[in-house]
Scaffold this motif. Structure first.
Motif, PDB file in Angstrom:
ATOM      1  N   VAL A   1     -13.885 -19.261   1.311  1.00 29.75           N
ATOM      2  CA  VAL A   1     -13.436 -20.515   0.908  1.00 29.75           C
ATOM      3  C   VAL A   1     -12.179 -20.885   1.873  1.00 29.75           C
ATOM      4  N   LEU A   2     -11.279 -20.123   1.942  1.00 28.23           N
ATOM      5  CA  LEU A   2      -9.896 -20.370   2.735  1.00 28.23           C
ATOM      6  C   LEU A   2     -10.487 -20.344   4.141  1.00 28.23           C
ATOM      7  N   ARG A   3     -11.245 -19.623   4.620  1.00 28.20           N
ATOM      8  CA  ARG A   3     -11.673 -19.378   6.219  1.00 28.20           C
ATOM      9  C   ARG A   3     -12.548 -20.995   6.606  1.00 28.20           C
ATOM     10  N   PHE A   4     -13.201 -21.383   5.591  1.00 29.79           N
ATOM     11  CA  PHE A   4     -13.999 -22.439   5.772  1.00 29.79           C
ATOM     12  C   PHE A   4     -13.154 -23.637   5.819  1.00 29.79           C
ATOM     13  N   LYS A   5     -12.123 -23.604   5.319  1.00 27.29           N
ATOM     14  CA  LYS A   5     -10.892 -24.834   5.243  1.00 27.29           C
ATOM     15  C   LYS A   5      -9.938 -24.442   6.384  1.00 27.29           C
ATOM     16  N   GLY A   6     -10.376 -23.687   7.320  1.00 26.73           N
ATOM     17  CA  GLY A   6      -9.511 -23.399   8.734  1.00 26.73           C
ATOM     18  C   GLY A   6      -8.313 -22.597   8.316  1.00 26.73           C
ATOM     19  N   ILE A   7      -8.222 -21.831   7.453  1.00 28.67           N
ATOM     20  CA  ILE A   7      -6.866 -20.869   7.307  1.00 28.67           C
ATOM     21  C   ILE A   7      -7.383 -19.532   7.990  1.00 28.67           C
ATOM     22  N   SER A   8      -6.521 -19.217   8.883  1.00 26.84           N
ATOM     23  CA  SER A   8      -6.797 -18.108   9.737  1.00 26.84           C
ATOM     24  C   SER A   8      -6.584 -16.730   8.878  1.00 26.84           C
ATOM     25  N   ILE A   9      -7.715 -15.796   8.709  1.00 22.52           N
ATOM     26  CA  ILE A   9      -7.428 -14.611   7.939  1.00 22.52           C
ATOM     27  C   ILE A   9      -8.203 -13.714   8.972  1.00 22.52           C
ATOM     28  N   SER A  10      -7.591 -12.724   9.661  1.00 23.43           N
ATOM     29  CA  SER A  10      -7.978 -11.752  10.574  1.00 23.43           C
ATOM     30  C   SER A  10      -9.046 -10.819   9.715  1.00 23.43           C
ATOM     31  N   VAL A  11      -9.642  -9.988  10.583  1.00 29.89           N
ATOM     32  CA  VAL A  11     -10.635  -8.756   9.731  1.00 29.89           C
ATOM     33  C   VAL A  11      -9.808  -8.121   9.118  1.00 29.89           C
ATOM     34  N   ASP A  12      -8.633  -7.533   9.852  1.00 29.59           N
ATOM     35  CA  ASP A  12      -7.790  -6.503   9.084  1.00 29.59           C
ATOM     36  C   ASP A  12      -7.079  -7.237   7.824  1.00 29.59           C
ATOM     37  N   GLU A  13      -6.732  -8.282   7.909  1.00 25.53           N
ATOM     38  CA  GLU A  13      -6.077  -8.772   6.639  1.00 25.53           C
ATOM     39  C   GLU A  13      -7.087  -9.031   5.578  1.00 25.53           C
ATOM     40  N   GLU A  14      -8.265  -9.389   5.794  1.00 23.69           N
ATOM     41  CA  GLU A  14      -9.359  -9.522   4.931  1.00 23.69           C
ATOM     42  C   GLU A  14      -9.662  -7.920   4.273  1.00 23.69           C
ATOM     43  N   LYS A  15      -9.740  -7.035   5.126  1.00 23.83           N
ATOM     44  CA  LYS A  15      -9.756  -5.605   4.591  1.00 23.83           C
ATOM     45  C   LYS A  15      -8.689  -5.168   3.699  1.00 23.83           C
ATOM     46  N   ALA A  16      -7.372  -5.606   4.167  1.00 20.74           N
ATOM     47  CA  ALA A  16      -6.304  -5.448   3.510  1.00 20.74           C
ATOM     48  C   ALA A  16      -6.049  -6.033   1.904  1.00 20.74           C
ATOM     49  N   LEU A  17      -6.559  -7.273   1.884  1.00 21.48           N
ATOM     50  CA  LEU A  17      -6.625  -7.943   0.613  1.00 21.48           C
ATOM     51  C   LEU A  17      -7.638  -7.226  -0.242  1.00 21.48           C
ATOM     52  N   GLU A  18      -8.513  -6.836   0.143  1.00 25.70           N
ATOM     53  CA  GLU A  18      -9.782  -6.225  -0.516  1.00 25.70           C
ATOM     54  C   GLU A  18      -9.475  -4.827  -1.142  1.00 25.70           C
ATOM     55  N   ILE A  19      -8.584  -4.207  -0.425  1.00 24.14           N
ATOM     56  CA  ILE A  19      -7.943  -2.944  -0.578  1.00 24.14           C
ATOM     57  C   ILE A  19      -7.025  -3.096  -1.736  1.00 24.14           C
ATOM     58  N   ALA A  20      -6.104  -4.118  -1.744  1.00 25.91           N
ATOM     59  CA  ALA A  20      -5.006  -4.361  -2.378  1.00 25.91           C
ATOM     60  C   ALA A  20      -5.396  -4.588  -3.837  1.00 25.91           C
ATOM     61  N   ILE A  21      -6.481  -5.618  -3.948  1.00 21.90           N
ATOM     62  CA  ILE A  21      -6.965  -6.390  -5.131  1.00 21.90           C
ATOM     63  C   ILE A  21      -7.893  -4.952  -6.043  1.00 21.90           C
ATOM     64  N   LEU A  22      -8.660  -4.522  -5.038  1.00 22.02           N
ATOM     65  CA  LEU A  22      -9.637  -3.424  -5.761  1.00 22.02           C
ATOM     66  C   LEU A  22      -8.328  -2.361  -6.354  1.00 22.02           C
ATOM     67  N   LEU A  23      -7.385  -1.962  -5.848  1.00 21.99           N
ATOM     68  CA  LEU A  23      -6.526  -0.951  -6.329  1.00 21.99           C
ATOM     69  C   LEU A  23      -5.164  -1.175  -7.066  1.00 21.99           C
ATOM     70  N   HIS A  24      -5.421  -2.919  -7.271  1.00 28.04           N
ATOM     71  CA  HIS A  24      -4.087  -3.270  -8.162  1.00 28.04           C
ATOM     72  C   HIS A  24      -4.086  -2.637  -9.711  1.00 28.04           C
ATOM     73  N   ASP A  25      -4.866  -2.148 -10.002  1.00 28.94           N
ATOM     74  CA  ASP A  25      -4.804  -1.437 -11.473  1.00 28.94           C
ATOM     75  C   ASP A  25      -5.088  -0.068 -11.768  1.00 28.94           C
ATOM     76  N   ILE A  26      -5.233   0.700 -10.327  1.00 30.26           N
ATOM     77  CA  ILE A  26      -5.375   1.875 -10.364  1.00 30.26           C
ATOM     78  C   ILE A  26      -4.593   2.944 -11.342  1.00 30.26           C
ATOM     79  N   GLY A  27      -3.391   2.436 -11.506  1.00 29.32           N
ATOM     80  CA  GLY A  27      -2.257   3.177 -12.395  1.00 29.32           C
ATOM     81  C   GLY A  27      -2.439   3.191 -13.710  1.00 29.32           C
ATOM     82  N   HIS A  28      -3.456   2.396 -14.173  1.00 26.40           N
ATOM     83  CA  HIS A  28      -3.267   2.371 -15.605  1.00 26.40           C
ATOM     84  C   HIS A  28      -3.567   3.833 -16.225  1.00 26.40           C
ATOM     85  N   GLY A  29      -2.906   4.134 -17.249  1.00 25.70           N
ATOM     86  CA  GLY A  29      -3.407   5.206 -18.138  1.00 25.70           C
ATOM     87  C   GLY A  29      -4.369   5.011 -19.303  1.00 25.70           C
TER      88      GLY A  29
END
Length: 411
Positions: A74-102
């Motif tokens: 959606v953001l890219r469609f609205k003209g917000i620049s997000i590089s391929v590396d940034e896209e991958k980093a965002l996906e990694i960060a959100i995927l692992l945001h709760d990995i520390g739960h016990g």
């Protein structure tokens, strides 16, 4: 070299098909650290109240990643620049945001690993995975820590309107059957844009934001802070604390090796090395349930009674009020229970305790949810909203509880 197809499609009951966007994300999902999330309940002991609430942190993490993919689109469609590396980093960060739960999500933070929260452990896991994968998580970690100059990227991961909240509200509402928590995440994402590297919501999306905040408030009182699941989590915390106390006196309790390690050692953030992390990575809900089943038959009255309460869902009575409960009231219950079971006051205090719970659907002190008005000005959602209840939602509501054994009411 094996030719595994790493671009998988997963079927999710909330969103339909979720795609694994690249081979690296597939490798992270396949890693034992991440697979462990299949064995960590998303809603702790809430299934004792809502029988359907058996979904896991694994479900939630994948759902968050799917939401992030849609938001980037959606953001890219609205003209917000997000590089391929940034896209991958965002996906990694959100995927692992709760990995520390016990195990059972929050119960561990207040018992076995006393001074280390799940966010800090998530970061430890991410740093270790970064070593294992030759620095491929460096940008994701930078964003996760808020050290990346593009502020909106952290807001997508951690803010008052982030992918985490959007997924857990929709998912927890679905699995618990509490329809009040259902939100229109598609519309919220469609209304997102970025101005001066800050995440904002277009003005026409304000009603969806209001619904989101109201859903969050209702889910907290009706589900997350439901008095029965609150009592169950507190009992579990007490059982684990008692087990740790007995272990440190030299009494060996039947339990798994990783759980024994955390009961024998005081674990703090500065001593949380890679060996400790590997031990933590072996801990999940099954260790705790298995231990409780064994501890039901232990000679220690406190440990066996607390364990039976969880296993058989025969919990303490809990009363919730807007006024504080007095020390005298708690002391009266403790003395009565001690006399009833011929145990000491100190032992009886494991079964009577009081405290408070707080719910604030929207905080004006935290980073606000910003609304982009038609005249291009940006304002806090509370200022723009014509709903009086939104102002009420930004006020913290505190309630007080006391837990005590049911027998004291029955006798």
């Amino acid at each position: 070299m094996s030719q595994i197809n790493k671009l998988k499609i997963l079927n999710d009951p909330i969103y339909g098909f979720i795609t694994i966007p690249n081979p690296f994300i597939y490798d992270l999902v396949q890693h034992p650290y991440f697979q462990r999330l299949r064995r960590i309940s998303q809603m702790g002991l809430s299934y004792l109240v809502y029988p359907g609430a058996h979904h896991t942190r694994f479900h939630h993490a994948l759902g968050c990643m799917h939401m992030m993919q849609k938001t980037i689109e959606v953001l890219r469609f609205k003209g917000i620049s997000i590089s391929v590396d940034e896209e991958k980093a965002l996906e990694i960060a959100i995927l692992l945001h709760d990995i520390g739960h016990g195990p059972f999500s929050h119960a561990m933070e207040h018992s076995i690993v006393e001074d280390v929260n799940h966010e800090a452990i998530s970061l430890l896991f991410m740093n270790k995975l970064n070593q294992d994968f030759n620095g491929e998580l460096s940008l994701a970690i930078q964003i996760f820590k808020g050290q990346y100059p593009r502020k909106f990227m952290l807001q997508l991961i951690s803010s008052q309107l982030d992918m985490d909240r959007m997924d857990y509200l929709k998912r927890d509402s679905f699995y618990s059957g509490v329809a009040e928590g259902n939100i229109n995440s598609d519309r919220l994402i469609q209304m997102m844009t970025v101005v001066d590297d800050t995440l904002v919501i277009e003005e026409k999306g304000i009603y969806s934001v209001e619904k989101f905040l109201m859903a969050r408030r209702l889910m907290y009182w009706q589900v997350y802070l439901h008095k029965t699941s609150l009592a169950a989590e507190l009992i579990l915390t007490k059982a684990l604390k008692r087990a740790k106390e007995l272990t440190q006196k030299g009494i060996i309790l039947p339990c798994s090796e990783p759980l024994l390690y955390f009961m024998q050692n005081k674990v703090e953030l500065d001593t949380f090395d890679n060996d400790t992390l590997d031990k933590f990575a072996q801990l999940d809900d099954f260790d705790i349930v298995s231990a409780l089943k064994s501890w039901q038959n232990h000679d220690d009255f406190i440990l066996s009674t607390l364990s039976k309460m969880i296993i058989n869902r025969d919990l303490l009575k809990i009363k919730i009020n807007t006024e504080k409960y007095t020390k005298e009231e708690a002391a009266g219950y403790i003395a009565a229970f001690a006399q009833l079971n011929t145990i000491s006051i100190q032992e009886a205090s494991y079964f009577v305790f009081k405290g408070k719970i707080k719910n604030q659907a929207y905080s004006k002190d935290a980073e606000p949810i910003q609304i982009l008005k038609k005249d291009k000005t940006i304002k806090d959602v509370v200022e723009v909203s014509d709903q009086l209840n939104l102002k009420a939602l930004s006020k913290p509501v505190t309630k007080y509880y006391i837990c005590f054994p049911k027998q004291l009411v029955e006798n």
